[in-house]
Design an enzyme around this catalytic site. Structure first.
Site, PDB file in Angstrom:
ATOM      1  CG  PHE A  22       0.418   4.427   3.854  1.00 61.57           C
ATOM      2  CD1 PHE A  22      -0.742   4.545   4.600  1.00 61.57           C
ATOM      3  CD2 PHE A  22       0.920   3.160   3.611  1.00 61.57           C
ATOM      4  CE1 PHE A  22      -1.398   3.423   5.097  1.00 61.57           C
ATOM      5  CE2 PHE A  22       0.274   2.027   4.100  1.00 61.57           C
ATOM      6  CZ  PHE A  22      -0.886   2.165   4.843  1.00 61.57           C
ATOM      7  CB  THR A  48      -0.962  -0.001   1.202  1.00 68.40           C
ATOM      8  OG1 THR A  48      -1.863  -1.099   1.052  1.00 68.40           O
ATOM      9  CG2 THR A  48      -1.786   1.282   1.269  1.00 68.40           C
TER      10      THR A  48
END
Ligand code: PRE
Length: 362
Positions: free
Chosen positions: A261, A259
């Site tokens: 960020f 992911t």
């Protein structure tokens, strides 16, 4: 010499090393205090992710063991967090609850001496920073398997906050339970996405257990902490927060699941020579407009790293384009290209220039 005497001698050696480490840590702290004064006089930012990553890279190169590089990096993350807190206690809002992957990233980025504030939604994270209640916010923006997180992109359309830094976090799922025993598990609980990402592993190793969907991986960990029959699929940080034992590590089917960020804030990050810029723009609904808007990037040899369209939300079937590219807004070349893009667009907004995140971190 007996083995207990030998142990005593080695422990005295460790005491001596600890004394030296302590002295050096406080010497480092005193330097950080001097830097604070310099930063106050010159309005430099307290949190400098570029410098922190430079320190991390140097340590990785220098470490000869026997301590693992992973262990050295996490020790120094705490040392830096301590030195930073001598300058200012940073308040960092993140998408909660406690134990979420955003929490994990915020903790890695800012250490335990920052004040980490869990909030219920991405909107609240933006709001907390906008109102000055937090210095920075941590939000997930994109997952390598699931794609972009639309609410975050939509918030950038409304907000004046900027992207301050980018990080990539490997999403490693852990099976956690109160006892840590496989045999006790009757239920596996987690967020539907995490359950989906571990489907193959679950059908191979825990075929006959009940699968229970939860609003978040952290909530699942909370439930597991109260019931030994329930195992949660969650990130590693949830194990220490909810006092759970690790039954099995890395149970995700796709080990490359990552992911992206953003740390968001009111400040702009300084150029490093290895930066990215994110923009959003909208175009007239005419043939060739998108081609014209993007051509200046190609002509200047600027690499686009992402392009995505989203509904504008103002009128149905009108779109905005989110584009990420290599380079910093301070560079003359980027400024020139963006003025060309502006000529072809109805509106253009710069979401920030920031140091490129490393895709491989611990
Ligand atoms: C320090 C602390 C905070 C910054 O984010 C970067 C590094 C550190 O402890 O090494 C020191 C510092 O304030 C600085 O180099 O600017």
């Amino acid at each position: 010499m007996g083995s207990s005497e030998e142990l005593e001698i080695l422990r005295r050696k460790i005491d001596e090393v600890d004394r030296k480490i302590l002295e050096l840590l406080n010497e480092r702290g005193s330097i950080a205090v001097k830097i604070r004064e310099l930063k106050q006089e010159n309005s430099f930012h307290i949190y400098d992710p570029v410098r922190e990553r430079e320190i991390e890279e140097n340590l990785k190169k220098m470490n000869k063991g026997p301590l693992s590089t992973e262990s050295i990096v996490s020790i120094f993350r705490e040392i830096i967090s301590g030195c930073r807190s001598l300058q200012h206690t940073l308040k960092v809002a993140y998408l909660g609850p406690e134990g979420s992957f955003s929490h994990q990233l915020a903790f890695k980025e800012f250490g335990s001496l920052a004040e980490l504030i869990p909030l219920d939604s991405v909107e609240e994270v933006f709001e907390e920073v906008e109102k000055g209640k937090a210095n920075y916010g941590v939000v997930p923006v994109e997952n390598s398997v699931e794609g972009s997180i639309g609410t975050v992109l939509d918030m950038f359309l409304k907000s004046e906050l900027r992207i301050y830094s980018e990080s990539f976090e490997r999403i490693n799922h852990f099976l956690l339970s109160k006892t840590g025993n496989f045999g006790d598990i009757k239920v596996v609980a987690s967020h539907p996405q995490a359950l989906g990402q571990c489907r193959k592993w679950l059908s191979k190793h825990l075929k006959n257990v009940e699968i229970r969907e939860m609003p978040s991986t952290a909530k699942a960990a909370q439930v597991a902490s109260r019931d030994k029959k329930v195992a949660a699929i969650a990130g590693k940080i949830a194990a220490s927060i909810y006092k759970l034992r690790i039954v099995e590590e890395h149970i995700e089917d796709n080990p490359l699941n990552t992911t992206r960020f953003f740390v968001i804030g009111k400040e702009s990050a300084r150029p490093t020579g290895d930066d990215k810029t994110s923009i959003v723009f909208s175009l007239k609904d005419e043939p060739g407009k998108l081609h014209k808007a993007l051509l200046p990037f190609a002509e200047a040899g600027i690499n686009l790293t992402k392009i995505e369209s989203r509904p504008s939300k103002e009128r149905p079937w009108e779109y905005v384009f989110f584009v990420d590219f290599e380079g910093h807004i301070c560079s003359e070349e980027v400024k020139k290209v963006l003025s060309e893009v502006q000529k072809n667009s109805i509106f253009l907004k710069i979401l920030g220039s920031y140091p490129k995140g490393k895709k491989e971190r611990f």
